[in-house]
Design a protein around this motif. Structure first.
Motif, PDB file in Angstrom:
ATOM      1  N   UNK A 285       9.990   4.534   2.440  1.00  0.00           N
ATOM      2  CA  UNK A 285      10.487   5.427   3.497  1.00  0.00           C
ATOM      3  C   UNK A 285      10.341   6.912   3.201  1.00  0.00           C
ATOM      4  N   UNK A 286      10.359   7.276   1.916  1.00  0.00           N
ATOM      5  CA  UNK A 286      10.323   8.705   1.553  1.00  0.00           C
ATOM      6  C   UNK A 286       8.997   9.083   0.902  1.00  0.00           C
ATOM      7  N   UNK A 287       8.663   8.412  -0.202  1.00  0.00           N
ATOM      8  CA  UNK A 287       7.487   8.817  -0.976  1.00  0.00           C
ATOM      9  C   UNK A 287       6.170   8.493  -0.276  1.00  0.00           C
ATOM     10  N   UNK A 288       6.072   7.276   0.260  1.00  0.00           N
ATOM     11  CA  UNK A 288       4.794   6.886   0.876  1.00  0.00           C
ATOM     12  C   UNK A 288       4.366   7.810   2.012  1.00  0.00           C
ATOM     13  N   UNK A 289       5.257   8.112   2.978  1.00  0.00           N
ATOM     14  CA  UNK A 289       4.838   9.019   4.059  1.00  0.00           C
ATOM     15  C   UNK A 289       4.451  10.405   3.542  1.00  0.00           C
ATOM     16  N   UNK A 290       5.185  10.896   2.522  1.00  0.00           N
ATOM     17  CA  UNK A 290       4.881  12.229   1.980  1.00  0.00           C
ATOM     18  C   UNK A 290       3.509  12.240   1.312  1.00  0.00           C
TER      19      UNK A 290
ATOM     20  N   UNK B 269      10.657  17.977  -5.897  1.00  0.00           N
ATOM     21  CA  UNK B 269      12.101  18.101  -6.133  1.00  0.00           C
ATOM     22  C   UNK B 269      12.886  17.731  -4.878  1.00  0.00           C
ATOM     23  N   UNK B 270      12.399  18.187  -3.731  1.00  0.00           N
ATOM     24  CA  UNK B 270      13.074  17.889  -2.460  1.00  0.00           C
ATOM     25  C   UNK B 270      13.033  16.392  -2.154  1.00  0.00           C
ATOM     26  N   UNK B 271      11.858  15.789  -2.364  1.00  0.00           N
ATOM     27  CA  UNK B 271      11.716  14.353  -2.111  1.00  0.00           C
ATOM     28  C   UNK B 271      12.554  13.529  -3.085  1.00  0.00           C
ATOM     29  N   UNK B 272      12.604  13.961  -4.361  1.00  0.00           N
ATOM     30  CA  UNK B 272      13.396  13.241  -5.361  1.00  0.00           C
ATOM     31  C   UNK B 272      14.872  13.234  -4.998  1.00  0.00           C
ATOM     32  N   UNK B 273      15.365  14.381  -4.515  1.00  0.00           N
ATOM     33  CA  UNK B 273      16.769  14.467  -4.119  1.00  0.00           C
ATOM     34  C   UNK B 273      17.045  13.540  -2.936  1.00  0.00           C
ATOM     35  N   UNK B 274      16.137  13.543  -1.972  1.00  0.00           N
ATOM     36  CA  UNK B 274      16.309  12.701  -0.788  1.00  0.00           C
ATOM     37  C   UNK B 274      16.261  11.214  -1.146  1.00  0.00           C
ATOM     38  N   UNK B 275      15.406  10.848  -2.087  1.00  0.00           N
ATOM     39  CA  UNK B 275      15.245   9.449  -2.481  1.00  0.00           C
ATOM     40  C   UNK B 275      16.250   9.005  -3.549  1.00  0.00           C
ATOM     41  N   UNK B 276      17.054   9.966  -4.049  1.00  0.00           N
ATOM     42  CA  UNK B 276      18.022   9.683  -5.121  1.00  0.00           C
ATOM     43  C   UNK B 276      17.329   9.059  -6.336  1.00  0.00           C
ATOM     44  N   UNK B 277      16.196   9.622  -6.674  1.00  0.00           N
ATOM     45  CA  UNK B 277      15.379   9.065  -7.756  1.00  0.00           C
ATOM     46  C   UNK B 277      16.136   9.007  -9.080  1.00  0.00           C
TER      47      UNK B 277
ATOM     48  N   UNK C 261      -5.258  13.064  -0.356  1.00  0.00           N
ATOM     49  CA  UNK C 261      -4.785  11.768  -0.816  1.00  0.00           C
ATOM     50  C   UNK C 261      -5.536  10.677  -0.056  1.00  0.00           C
ATOM     51  N   UNK C 262      -6.247   9.819  -0.779  1.00  0.00           N
ATOM     52  CA  UNK C 262      -7.106   8.819  -0.152  1.00  0.00           C
ATOM     53  C   UNK C 262      -6.401   7.496   0.080  1.00  0.00           C
TER      54      UNK C 262
ATOM     55  N   UNK D 229       0.840  -1.208   0.000  1.00  0.00           N
ATOM     56  CA  UNK D 229       0.000   0.000   0.000  1.00  0.00           C
ATOM     57  C   UNK D 229       0.869   1.250   0.000  1.00  0.00           C
ATOM     58  N   UNK D 230       0.361   2.316  -0.594  1.00  0.00           N
ATOM     59  CA  UNK D 230       0.997   3.632  -0.451  1.00  0.00           C
ATOM     60  C   UNK D 230       0.477   4.307   0.816  1.00  0.00           C
ATOM     61  N   UNK D 231      -0.768   4.087   1.125  1.00  0.00           N
ATOM     62  CA  UNK D 231      -1.363   4.536   2.380  1.00  0.00           C
ATOM     63  C   UNK D 231      -2.082   3.314   2.938  1.00  0.00           C
ATOM     64  N   UNK D 232      -2.018   3.102   4.224  1.00  0.00           N
ATOM     65  CA  UNK D 232      -2.490   1.829   4.779  1.00  0.00           C
ATOM     66  C   UNK D 232      -3.948   1.542   4.443  1.00  0.00           C
TER      67      UNK D 232
END
Length: 201
Positions: free
Chosen positions: A127-132, A173-181, A139-140, A91-94
């Protein structure tokens, strides 16, 4: 769970929409969970349909028996058909359920990931995208799926396009940098889909 993603360019809008209603015949098919879809917000003639099945066995059985009968009314109403199947990973959200009734918009992201980066990409999704995404207004729910060839689908449902708009460039952009996308992803595509309630099965 199996996620089916269908894309096509519609050449006869009225005929396509009329044919889309015939897919109500999916109800009662063994293993069928839900189907919904709508129009691309960026390319108005492009339609997306998302279907959910319990597993590949039920899906293959339906394709061998009932698919062609349901698909026949839409023949000639579209071109450039693309069909991809993804196995549910998490899941992306539980509490994901394939329910389209309370959503206005579906966001679909499709990635082809470098082979040696698959594990990292999957971990960063968790760890990065799902919580964001889970913390974004409107977001449902969402699902992360995988296909052979290191391809991944992130499908998320949103309450309105206005809410979806809040999850935008600076934060991405911030999340992509953190996740090294950029190090993980070979190709990235996607779309924002305005759902048509009458297509929901």
């Amino acid at each position: 769970m199996l996620v089916k993603w269908i894309r096509c360019t519609v050449v006869d809008r009225h005929g396509f929409k009329r044919g889309q209603r015939k897919w109500a015949g999916l109800l009662g098919e063994p293993g069928f969970r839900a189907q919904g879809g709508g129009w691309s917000r960026g390319a108005p003639d492009v339609a997306h349909v998302f279907a959910f099945w319990e597993n590949r066995v039920f899906y293959d059985s339906f394709m061998a028996r009932g698919h062609d009968r349901l698909a026949a009314p839409q023949a000639g109403t579209y071109k450039d058909l693309s069909v991809q199947l993804f196995e549910y990973r998490f899941d992306v959200k539980t509490g994901f359920e394939p329910d389209f009734t309370d959503a206005d918009v579906v966001r679909v992201a499709h990635s082809r990931v470098y082979e040696d980066r698959v594990e990292h990409f999957t971990l960063m999704q968790q760890r990065v995208w799902n919580p964001a995404m889970a913390g974004s207004p409107g977001m449902l729910r969402g699902v992360f799926g995988e296909a052979p060839g290191h391809e991944f689908l992130v499908l998320s449902m949103w309450q309105s396009s206005a809410e979806r708009g809040k999850y935008r460039p600076e934060s991405i952009a911030r999340l992509s940098a953190r996740a090294e996308t950029e190090k993980d992803v070979e190709t990235l595509g996607g779309d924002v889909v305005r759902l048509e309630p009458s297509w929901t099965v």
